[in-house]
Write an enzyme that holds these catalytic residues in place. Structure first.
Site, short mmCIF file in Angstrom:
data_model
loop_
_atom_site.label_atom_id
_atom_site.label_comp_id
_atom_site.label_asym_id
_atom_site.label_seq_id
_atom_site.Cartn_x
_atom_site.Cartn_y
_atom_site.Cartn_z
N GLY A 39 -3.51 98.47 98.76
CA GLY A 39 -2.74 99.55 99.39
C GLY A 39 -1.40 99.74 98.70
O GLY A 39 -0.40 100.09 99.32
N GLY A 72 0.65 103.03 99.16
CA GLY A 72 0.99 103.46 100.53
C GLY A 72 2.48 103.34 100.80
O GLY A 72 3.26 103.07 99.89
N ASP A 114 -5.29 100.25 94.60
CA ASP A 114 -5.48 101.16 95.73
C ASP A 114 -6.80 101.88 95.51
O ASP A 114 -7.44 101.70 94.47
CB ASP A 114 -4.30 102.15 95.84
CG ASP A 114 -4.06 102.57 97.30
OD1 ASP A 114 -2.92 102.46 97.79
OD2 ASP A 114 -5.04 102.96 97.98
N ILE A 115 -7.20 102.69 96.46
CA ILE A 115 -8.54 103.28 96.39
C ILE A 115 -8.65 104.30 95.26
O ILE A 115 -9.71 104.54 94.70
CB ILE A 115 -8.95 103.88 97.75
CG1 ILE A 115 -10.45 104.17 97.79
CG2 ILE A 115 -8.14 105.15 98.06
CD1 ILE A 115 -11.06 104.04 99.15
N TYR A 127 -5.66 100.06 116.68
CA TYR A 127 -4.73 99.49 115.69
C TYR A 127 -4.17 98.16 116.21
O TYR A 127 -4.14 97.17 115.49
CB TYR A 127 -3.59 100.49 115.48
CG TYR A 127 -2.52 100.08 114.50
CD1 TYR A 127 -1.24 99.74 114.95
CD2 TYR A 127 -2.77 100.06 113.13
CE1 TYR A 127 -0.24 99.40 114.05
CE2 TYR A 127 -1.77 99.72 112.23
CZ TYR A 127 -0.51 99.39 112.70
OH TYR A 127 0.49 99.05 111.81
N LYS A 165 -4.56 94.41 114.79
CA LYS A 165 -3.41 93.59 114.40
C LYS A 165 -3.45 92.21 115.08
O LYS A 165 -3.17 91.19 114.46
CB LYS A 165 -2.10 94.31 114.71
CG LYS A 165 -1.82 95.48 113.79
CD LYS A 165 -1.79 95.04 112.31
CE LYS A 165 -1.55 96.19 111.37
NZ LYS A 165 -1.66 95.78 109.94
C1 VAH Z 1 2.45 103.04 112.97
N1 VAH Z 1 4.17 102.81 111.25
O1 VAH Z 1 3.16 103.87 113.48
C2 VAH Z 1 3.07 102.11 111.92
C3 VAH Z 1 3.63 100.86 112.56
C4 VAH Z 1 5.06 99.96 114.41
C5 VAH Z 1 4.46 101.16 113.80
O2 VAH Z 1 2.66 99.94 112.84
O3 VAH Z 1 1.28 102.95 113.25
#
Ligand code: VAH
Length: 312
Positions: free
Chosen positions: A6, A9, A32-33, A139, A143
């Site tokens: 990445g 990014g 990266d890709i 997400y 994490k």
């Molecule tokens: C997001 N910028 O908005 C990232 C981050 C804490 C936010 O993980 O998903």
């Protein structure tokens, strides 16, 4: 040698340049890709690596005999909420491939976690390093699972994994894509261009934020730290400020008189932001490896505006 996934990014594009500055251009393999004409892609070794392709990642890591892997390739919160199955496969499949590569090459390992790893039942203020973590976003699930997986690779295989729970990161080199905190980047570009900004996050929504130079220094300090004082590894709370959109707007108005913010709330990204803390506690990072930061809101605003104006 360091391999970065990445690398083109939001974090990767600046981390690649910073690490090449610190360790030498040929010591940092950007992947990266696909390649682009950015400085990160052009200023040293670059390889196309799709992180869901384990064989490609492993052959690239072996080709350069890397001893450090920095895994940054991921789908951010808003996009992950729109495409949860795709996000699971890329975020968790990519992470597993990167950890397996680090295990086989006995490489040191870094991957970012996020304040997104916390959920609505987490204490909102002075959010502790060790606390309830029941995120309600894909997400966030990625994490929390990622933190546990990286710790597992340390306990089970001795891989030297380390991580940071980043707040929203603000930068002027590469725009973030698909995040919830991206408003805090867009606002600066809109301020310079049009003198006004319509925020999709509502006033009064406090979130932790950090300027990219502080994030890069935190990664380097963490990776170079002596682990003798470590009580944690994946991943440390780090933050530089807790701000709401109106705080950023007021800071910008000090440098761009007449700047105005308005609101047109996006319910999806607002609900993601509402599930995250207001202000986290970074004392574990300070105590265990000397975390510190240099940019407060006004200093960041001044630097962001100066750098965006230079691009025009
Ligand atoms: C997001 N910028 O908005 C990232 C981050 C804490 C936010 O993980 O998903």
């Amino acid at each position: 040698r360091i391999l970065i996934t990445g690398a083109l990014g939001q974090i990767g594009s600046e981390l690649t340049l910073k690490l090449r500055e610190v360790y030498g251009e040929n010591q940092v393999i950007a992947t990266d890709i696909k390649k682009d004409n950015s400085e990160a892609a052009q200023s040293g070794p670059f390889e196309t690596v799709d992180v869901t392709d384990f064989n490609r990642m492993m052959e690239t890591a072996k080709k350069y005999k890397v001893d450090t892997i920095m895994h940054l390739a991921a789908i951010l919160s808003a996009t992950a909420e729109a495409k949860p199955v795709f996000a699971w496969h890329l975020n968790m499949g990519g992470l597993m491939n990167a950890l397996e590569t680090a295990r086989e090459l006995k490489a040191q390992f870094f991957t970012p976690s996020s304040i997104g790893a916390f959920g609505p039942s987490t204490p909102k203020n002075h959010t502790p390093q060790d606390t309830i973590m029941r995120p309600t976003t894909m997400y966030g699930v990625n994490k929390v699972a990622g933190e546990l997986l990286a710790d597992y690779y340390f306990y089970k295989y001795g891989v030297d994994t380390r991580g940071l729970r980043f707040p929203g990161l603000i930068s002027n080199v590469c725009l973030p894509g698909g995040g919830t905190t991206d408003y805090a980047v867009e606002i600066f570009y809109e301020a310079v261009k049009n003198g006004k900004y319509t925020s999709y996050i509502d006033k009064g929504t406090y979130l932790d934020m950090m300027y990219m130079p502080d994030a890069l220094n935190a990664i380097i300090d963490l990776m170079e730290a002596d682990t003798l004082k470590f009580k944690h590894r994946n991943s440390f709370n780090v933050t530089a400020m807790s701000v709401a959109p109106e705080d950023i707007a007021a800071s910008i108005a000090r440098y761009i008189p007449g700047f105005e913010i308005s609101y047109n709330v996006d319910p999806v990204r607002q609900s993601i932001a509402d599930s995250w803390p207001n202000a986290i506690d970074a004392s574990a990072a300070m105590e265990e490896w000397g975390f510190t930061w240099a940019y407060d809101l006004d200093r960041m605003t001044k630097d962001m505006i100066e750098n965006i104006k230079k691009k025009k």
